[in-house]
Motif scaffolding. Structure first.
Motif, PDB file in Angstrom:
ATOM      1  N   ALA A 152      21.648  -6.806 -18.203  1.00  0.00           N
ATOM      2  CA  ALA A 152      20.564  -7.175 -17.292  1.00  0.00           C
ATOM      3  C   ALA A 152      20.681  -8.664 -16.963  1.00  0.00           C
ATOM      4  O   ALA A 152      21.291  -9.432 -17.714  1.00  0.00           O
ATOM      5  N   TRP A 153      20.084  -9.057 -15.839  1.00  0.00           N
ATOM      6  CA  TRP A 153      20.204 -10.450 -15.415  1.00  0.00           C
ATOM      7  C   TRP A 153      18.905 -10.915 -14.765  1.00  0.00           C
ATOM      8  O   TRP A 153      18.286 -10.198 -13.989  1.00  0.00           O
ATOM      9  N   TRP A 154      18.477 -12.119 -15.139  1.00  0.00           N
ATOM     10  CA  TRP A 154      17.361 -12.773 -14.462  1.00  0.00           C
ATOM     11  C   TRP A 154      17.536 -14.277 -14.588  1.00  0.00           C
ATOM     12  O   TRP A 154      18.126 -14.777 -15.530  1.00  0.00           O
ATOM     13  N   HIS A 155      17.015 -15.012 -13.594  1.00  0.00           N
ATOM     14  CA  HIS A 155      17.062 -16.467 -13.613  1.00  0.00           C
ATOM     15  C   HIS A 155      16.004 -17.031 -14.558  1.00  0.00           C
ATOM     16  O   HIS A 155      15.020 -16.356 -14.884  1.00  0.00           O
ATOM     17  N   SER A 156      16.187 -18.286 -14.909  1.00  0.00           N
ATOM     18  CA  SER A 156      15.184 -18.959 -15.743  1.00  0.00           C
ATOM     19  C   SER A 156      13.819 -18.980 -15.062  1.00  0.00           C
ATOM     20  O   SER A 156      12.784 -18.919 -15.722  1.00  0.00           O
ATOM     21  N   ALA A 157      13.817 -19.088 -13.722  1.00  0.00           N
ATOM     22  CA  ALA A 157      12.547 -19.174 -12.986  1.00  0.00           C
ATOM     23  C   ALA A 157      11.924 -17.809 -12.709  1.00  0.00           C
ATOM     24  O   ALA A 157      10.833 -17.736 -12.140  1.00  0.00           O
ATOM     25  N   ALA A 158      12.588 -16.734 -13.116  1.00  0.00           N
ATOM     26  CA  ALA A 158      12.077 -15.390 -12.818  1.00  0.00           C
ATOM     27  C   ALA A 158      10.828 -15.047 -13.616  1.00  0.00           C
ATOM     28  O   ALA A 158      10.106 -14.109 -13.261  1.00  0.00           O
ATOM     29  N   SER A 159      10.568 -15.787 -14.684  1.00  0.00           N
ATOM     30  CA  SER A 159       9.422 -15.483 -15.546  1.00  0.00           C
ATOM     31  C   SER A 159       8.274 -16.461 -15.356  1.00  0.00           C
ATOM     32  O   SER A 159       7.332 -16.472 -16.153  1.00  0.00           O
ATOM     33  N   HIS A 160       8.325 -17.291 -14.308  1.00  0.00           N
ATOM     34  CA  HIS A 160       7.258 -18.271 -14.083  1.00  0.00           C
ATOM     35  C   HIS A 160       5.898 -17.571 -14.073  1.00  0.00           C
ATOM     36  O   HIS A 160       5.739 -16.525 -13.438  1.00  0.00           O
ATOM     37  N   CYS A 200      33.501 -24.552 -16.667  1.00  0.00           N
ATOM     38  CA  CYS A 200      32.494 -23.491 -16.697  1.00  0.00           C
ATOM     39  C   CYS A 200      31.302 -23.929 -17.533  1.00  0.00           C
ATOM     40  O   CYS A 200      31.450 -24.253 -18.712  1.00  0.00           O
ATOM     41  N   VAL A 201      30.112 -23.941 -16.917  1.00  0.00           N
ATOM     42  CA  VAL A 201      28.851 -24.211 -17.605  1.00  0.00           C
ATOM     43  C   VAL A 201      27.979 -22.982 -17.435  1.00  0.00           C
ATOM     44  O   VAL A 201      27.865 -22.449 -16.325  1.00  0.00           O
ATOM     45  N   ALA A 202      27.368 -22.510 -18.504  1.00  0.00           N
ATOM     46  CA  ALA A 202      26.538 -21.312 -18.421  1.00  0.00           C
ATOM     47  C   ALA A 202      25.150 -21.644 -17.902  1.00  0.00           C
ATOM     48  O   ALA A 202      24.535 -22.628 -18.325  1.00  0.00           O
ATOM     49  N   HIS A 203      24.652 -20.816 -16.982  1.00  0.00           N
ATOM     50  CA  HIS A 203      23.256 -20.927 -16.572  1.00  0.00           C
ATOM     51  C   HIS A 203      22.388 -20.591 -17.793  1.00  0.00           C
ATOM     52  O   HIS A 203      22.615 -19.586 -18.470  1.00  0.00           O
ATOM     53  N   PRO A 204      21.371 -21.415 -18.085  1.00  0.00           N
ATOM     54  CA  PRO A 204      20.599 -21.223 -19.317  1.00  0.00           C
ATOM     55  C   PRO A 204      19.560 -20.118 -19.216  1.00  0.00           C
ATOM     56  O   PRO A 204      18.358 -20.328 -19.408  1.00  0.00           O
ATOM     57  N   SER A 205      20.012 -18.918 -18.910  1.00  0.00           N
ATOM     58  CA  SER A 205      19.134 -17.749 -18.894  1.00  0.00           C
ATOM     59  C   SER A 205      19.286 -16.994 -20.210  1.00  0.00           C
ATOM     60  O   SER A 205      20.392 -16.893 -20.752  1.00  0.00           O
ATOM     61  N   ASP A 206      18.190 -16.451 -20.713  1.00  0.00           N
ATOM     62  CA  ASP A 206      18.275 -15.644 -21.932  1.00  0.00           C
ATOM     63  C   ASP A 206      19.116 -14.395 -21.719  1.00  0.00           C
ATOM     64  O   ASP A 206      19.563 -13.781 -22.687  1.00  0.00           O
ATOM     65  N   ALA A 207      19.338 -14.004 -20.468  1.00  0.00           N
ATOM     66  CA  ALA A 207      20.184 -12.852 -20.192  1.00  0.00           C
ATOM     67  C   ALA A 207      21.636 -13.120 -20.566  1.00  0.00           C
ATOM     68  O   ALA A 207      22.392 -12.194 -20.860  1.00  0.00           O
ATOM     69  N   THR A 208      22.029 -14.401 -20.555  1.00  0.00           N
ATOM     70  CA  THR A 208      23.427 -14.753 -20.840  1.00  0.00           C
ATOM     71  C   THR A 208      23.600 -15.602 -22.091  1.00  0.00           C
ATOM     72  O   THR A 208      24.651 -15.556 -22.724  1.00  0.00           O
ATOM     73  N   MET A 209      22.578 -16.394 -22.453  1.00  0.00           N
ATOM     74  CA  MET A 209      22.765 -17.386 -23.501  1.00  0.00           C
ATOM     75  C   MET A 209      21.848 -17.175 -24.700  1.00  0.00           C
ATOM     76  O   MET A 209      20.636 -17.375 -24.630  1.00  0.00           O
ATOM     77  N   SER A 210      22.447 -16.752 -25.789  1.00  0.00           N
ATOM     78  CA  SER A 210      21.858 -16.771 -27.125  1.00  0.00           C
ATOM     79  C   SER A 210      22.645 -17.797 -27.929  1.00  0.00           C
ATOM     80  O   SER A 210      23.682 -18.278 -27.467  1.00  0.00           O
ATOM     81  N   PRO A 211      22.215 -18.136 -29.128  1.00  0.00           N
ATOM     82  CA  PRO A 211      23.064 -19.023 -29.935  1.00  0.00           C
ATOM     83  C   PRO A 211      24.480 -18.470 -30.118  1.00  0.00           C
ATOM     84  O   PRO A 211      25.463 -19.212 -30.020  1.00  0.00           O
ATOM     85  N   ASP A 212      24.591 -17.157 -30.350  1.00  0.00           N
ATOM     86  CA  ASP A 212      25.913 -16.556 -30.559  1.00  0.00           C
ATOM     87  C   ASP A 212      26.768 -16.614 -29.295  1.00  0.00           C
ATOM     88  O   ASP A 212      27.966 -16.913 -29.355  1.00  0.00           O
ATOM     89  N   SER A 213      26.165 -16.312 -28.132  1.00  0.00           N
ATOM     90  CA  SER A 213      26.972 -16.319 -26.910  1.00  0.00           C
ATOM     91  C   SER A 213      27.318 -17.741 -26.488  1.00  0.00           C
ATOM     92  O   SER A 213      28.374 -17.970 -25.883  1.00  0.00           O
TER      93      SER A 213
END
Length: 372
Positions: A301-309, A51-64
């Motif tokens: 909430a969920w968004w991809h890394s490219a959602a904020s382009h 399991c590798v996490a998608h690097p979206s801020d919706a899922t990945m903080s330093p704590d998560s």
């Protein structure tokens, strides 16, 4: 021989298959589920689950990232995300998590990501993850690799992830200095994961750069708009199988150098994970499923890394709902629903056991059938 279809006079297209188009075929042998291992190892770094996490801020903080690492997966922090733009982005994440259907979510994402990246925060976030005692992985886009990689590397990461919607080993530009992946990776003394890619040739060329892992797919799920914006849609089963064929040829070419494949796109359930590995993946990249864990950075909430382009966003915004369960329950169960969205890797183990395979690498040999 690949099935080629004529779509008009002088124009053909190769037929491709999505994970939903295939199914796993059990063999003559079954195995006790307690005798099945989902362990996975990338270079010198072992993991309990692929399991590798998608690097979206919706899922990945330093704590998560630390929490996922302690549960046996690999968290990946985005070096171009909110945690490297703001001293404390928790209020912004809370706001994003509370947006409703009436909000212009894409515009708000573009606004909050317009804040400049602060190199000192990259070092601070890497330090926080390292203090958590887990493998440290950071993602950077190809466009910003040359500028940000020195900061990331000086901070002391274990794995570097160079990820864009599509990444090639040969980027042509008349305006900017292109990133030469082969030269860049050769100068490093740590493993690099690169991607995404969608076809045999690109996968093979990325392997020849010296990458330890290749991301297959463009992260497409129901919230991705890469198809509608760029016209690019990846049939994941075919993309993984083609990349696995490239890996076999690269193994022969190099006399045994193995490159790991990480499937990124269309993976929502334990059955999807099993089918992705059955097609040849070593691990899967999970996004939205991890956003549904209790305590996820954006509250569901969920968004991809490219959602904020800033000029061409390629991802919708999924409004937060009720969490599915704790991160541990999502990964390991127990599940109280039969939809395959809880106990993701328990489901993988059960599929491997039903087909008689002992570990992930063996399970790549499982038979498949088209059922659509």
């Amino acid at each position: 021989m690949r099935d080629v279809v004529e779509i008009g006079l002088g124009k053909t297209a190769q037929r491709g298959y999505h994970l939903d188009d295939i199914a796993i075929v059990p063999s003559r042998r079954t195995r006790d589920v307690d005798d099945v291992s989902t362990d996975w190892k990338l270079d010198a770094y072992p993991f309990r689950i692929p399991c590798v996490a998608h690097p979206s801020d919706a899922t990945m903080s330093p704590d998560s990232a630390v929490a996922l690492g302690r549960l046996g997966g690999l968290g990946v922090l985005n070096a171009e995300g909110l945690w490297t733009r703001y001293e404390d982005p928790s209020k912004i994440l809370e706001e994003l998590g509370s947006l409703d259907e009436e909000a212009d979510a894409t515009k708000r994402l573009q606004e909050v990501y317009s804040e400049p990246i602060r190199p000192e925060l990259i070092a601070e976030r890497v330090r926080a993850i390292r203090e958590g005692g887990v493998t440290v992985a950071v993602r950077v886009s190809p466009q910003h690799t040359l500028a940000l990689a020195p900061v990331i590397l000086d901070a002391g990461v274990d794995l570097l992830v160079i990820q864009g919607t599509l990444v090639s080993a040969e980027h042509v530009s008349t305006t900017d200095e292109p990133l030469n992946l082969k030269e860049f990776i050769a100068d490093l003394d740590l493993p690099v994961i690169v991607g995404g890619c969608t076809d045999y040739k690109t996968a093979l060329h990325l392997m020849r750069t010296g990458a330890a892992g290749v991301i297959v797919g463009v992260g497409a799920d129901e919230w991705s708009t890469t198809d509608t914006v760029l016209g690019i849609r990846v049939p994941m089963a075919t993309a993984i199988a083609d990349a696995a064929a490239a890996r076999r040829d690269y193994l022969d070419e190099t006399g045994g150098r193995y490159v790991h494949l990480i499937a990124d796109g269309g993976i929502q359930t334990s059955g999807d994970i099993a089918k992705a590995i059955g097609c040849g993946a070593d691990a899967v990249m999970l996004g939205e499923p991890l956003s549904l864990a209790e305590g996820a950075p954006a509250g569901g909430a969920w968004w991809h890394s490219a959602a904020s382009h800033p000029s061409l966003p390629r991802g919708g915004f999924c409004i937060a709902g009720e969490p599915d369960g704790s991160l541990e329950e999502i990964l390991y169960g127990p599940a109280d629903r039969p939809d395959g969205q809880l106990n993701l890797f328990g489901g993988l183990k059960r599929a491997m056991a039903k087909c008689g395979y002992h570990d992930v690498k063996e399970f790549q040999k499982v038979s498949l059938v088209l059922d659509r």
